[in-house]
Write a protein that holds these residues in place. Structure first.
Motif, PDB file in Angstrom:
ATOM      1  N   THR A   1      -9.874   0.835   1.629  1.00 57.55           N
ATOM      2  CA  THR A   1      -8.259   0.189   1.339  1.00 57.55           C
ATOM      3  C   THR A   1      -7.933  -1.270  -0.381  1.00 57.55           C
ATOM      4  O   THR A   1      -7.814  -0.870  -1.120  1.00 57.55           O
TER       5      THR A   1
ATOM      6  N   LEU B   1      -9.205   1.322  -2.785  1.00 57.63           N
ATOM      7  CA  LEU B   1      -7.740   1.228  -3.476  1.00 57.63           C
ATOM      8  C   LEU B   1      -7.031   0.861  -3.791  1.00 57.63           C
ATOM      9  O   LEU B   1      -6.785   1.279  -5.007  1.00 57.63           O
TER      10      LEU B   1
ATOM     11  N   ASP C   1     -10.185   6.182  -7.122  1.00 59.38           N
ATOM     12  CA  ASP C   1      -8.931   7.492  -6.824  1.00 59.38           C
ATOM     13  C   ASP C   1      -9.854   7.576  -5.785  1.00 59.38           C
ATOM     14  O   ASP C   1     -11.236   8.348  -4.999  1.00 59.38           O
ATOM     15  N   ILE C   2      -8.614   8.748  -5.268  1.00 64.36           N
ATOM     16  CA  ILE C   2      -8.756   8.928  -3.485  1.00 64.36           C
ATOM     17  C   ILE C   2     -10.387  10.066  -3.257  1.00 64.36           C
ATOM     18  O   ILE C   2     -10.526   9.673  -2.470  1.00 64.36           O
TER      19      ILE C   2
ATOM     20  N   GLN D   1      -6.082   9.335   3.655  1.00 65.21           N
ATOM     21  CA  GLN D   1      -4.405   9.291   3.188  1.00 65.21           C
ATOM     22  C   GLN D   1      -4.345   8.499   3.626  1.00 65.21           C
ATOM     23  O   GLN D   1      -2.957   7.699   3.312  1.00 65.21           O
TER      24      GLN D   1
ATOM     25  N   TYR E   1      -4.931   5.587   4.264  1.00 67.88           N
ATOM     26  CA  TYR E   1      -5.519   3.849   3.324  1.00 67.88           C
ATOM     27  C   TYR E   1      -4.108   4.521   2.017  1.00 67.88           C
ATOM     28  O   TYR E   1      -4.055   2.771   1.785  1.00 67.88           O
ATOM     29  N   THR E   2      -4.231   5.339   1.527  1.00 66.60           N
ATOM     30  CA  THR E   2      -2.652   4.600   0.573  1.00 66.60           C
ATOM     31  C   THR E   2      -1.504   4.165   1.052  1.00 66.60           C
ATOM     32  O   THR E   2      -0.818   4.023   0.423  1.00 66.60           O
ATOM     33  N   HIS E   3      -1.203   4.748   1.996  1.00 67.70           N
ATOM     34  CA  HIS E   3      -0.332   4.536   2.539  1.00 67.70           C
ATOM     35  C   HIS E   3      -0.236   3.239   2.986  1.00 67.70           C
ATOM     36  O   HIS E   3       0.966   1.852   2.506  1.00 67.70           O
TER      37      HIS E   3
ATOM     38  N   THR F   1      -1.982   0.651   0.920  1.00 65.81           N
ATOM     39  CA  THR F   1      -1.372   0.409  -0.224  1.00 65.81           C
ATOM     40  C   THR F   1      -0.592   0.104  -0.673  1.00 65.81           C
ATOM     41  O   THR F   1      -0.329  -0.952  -2.167  1.00 65.81           O
ATOM     42  N   ARG F   2       0.524   1.464  -0.093  1.00 67.01           N
ATOM     43  CA  ARG F   2       1.431   1.516  -0.680  1.00 67.01           C
ATOM     44  C   ARG F   2       2.525  -0.172  -0.073  1.00 67.01           C
ATOM     45  O   ARG F   2       3.645  -0.271  -1.168  1.00 67.01           O
TER      46      ARG F   2
END
Length: 295
Positions: free
Chosen positions: A249, A252, A257-258, A274, A276-278, A280-281
């Motif tokens: 986390t 990112l 980059d992922i 992906q 973890y991108t949630h 960060t959002r």
């Protein structure tokens, strides 16, 4: 995996007398899970754990499957695992702690950077076990490797001068992970004045050993991190994967980059990364709502 599935379907047909359409549904759902495990590099069901199941259910959600479908998939997995454990082919059921179909939607629990600093500052590095604990925590946060990978490390897998470690993930897949200057420094200190005091012949290959000189176990590490979390007065629930989740986390959040994060984590499928991108959002939304005058 396929043999276990066929035995389970036979059990449903012959002993429980389920209808053909129901058997087809079970087979379809469980075949999808087995294919997912294969893509993750797992050679057997014994290598799958709770995170594997959660990642699969999360992937279904990201693929647009309905809550009812995900609920059915989880029910099929529960039945399958319970049967396999009951037959003595597996020791543990990774679905046992999943209380409801909503569980896969829960995001990994992570620490803030400040909480990580606080946690990593707890070991007393003047003691041999303290410098070992400090080195382990620093390596875990610096690399994001799994706890099972950490305790499985052998001495020759730590390339401190070159700044990386070589580890073997699920399915025996090898990867090189950057170590970082801080982790490398404390790992070097541990080797110089900690490990030599703890090591015994039976633990000669192990990088991290317990107070009896044998290889540290995953359960042993869990007790260690729980102890330091209490000492740091961190109230969040800590699991063996907490620093791994925090590692991903924080990378990112700071612009990594992922694909690079996926490679460092050793995920075979980017859908696993992906999640973890949630996280960060969600953080971006919090910052926006806190900072924008019209939020």
């Amino acid at each position: 995996m396929e043999k276990y599935l066929e035995d389970f379907i036979y059990h449903l047909a012959m002993e429980r007398g389920l209808a053909e359409n129901t058997l087809v549904s079970y087979r379809t759902d469980l075949t999808g899970y087995i294919l997912f495990c294969r893509k993750q590099g797992l050679a057997s069901l014994a290598e799958a754990d709770r995170d594997t199941v959660l990642s699969y259910l999360y992937k279904l959600q990201m693929d647009g499957r309905s809550p009812a479908t995900i609920s059915r998939q989880l029910a099929a997995l529960r039945s399958f695992y319970r049967y396999t454990v009951r037959e003595g082919r597996l020791q543990a059921d990774p679905t046992g702690e999943l209380d409801s179909p909503k569980s896969p939607q829960k995001l990994p629990r992570v620490l803030t950077v400040e909480e990580v600093d606080l946690l990593l500052g707890q070991p007393e590095i003047s003691e041999s076990t303290g410098i070992r604990d400090k080195a382990m925590l620093e390596v875990l946060y610096a690399t994001g490797i799994r706890v099972s990978e950490l305790v499985s490390l052998n001495l020759e897998q730590a390339h401190i001068k070159n700044g990386f470690i070589r580890c073997f993930g699920k399915g025996g897949k090898e990867r090189l992970v950057p170590l970082g200057d801080v982790a490398a420094r404390f790992l070097q200190e541990y080797l110089a004045r900690g490990r030599s005091k703890l090591i015994r012949p039976e633990g000669a290959q192990a990088l991290f050993v317990n107070q009896h000189g044998r290889r540290l176990t995953r359960q042993g590490f869990w007790k260690i991190i729980k102890k330091y979390a209490r000492k740091a007065m961190i109230t969040k629930e800590i699991t063996p994967h907490t620093l791994r989740h925090s590692f991903a986390t924080h990378l990112l959040e700071n612009g990594a980059d992922i694909r690079s994060v996926q490679e460092m984590l050793g995920h075979a499928d980017i859908s696993t990364t992906q999640i973890y991108t949630h996280l960060t959002r969600n953080k971006l939304k919090e910052i926006y709502n806190r900072s924008h005058p019209r939020a």
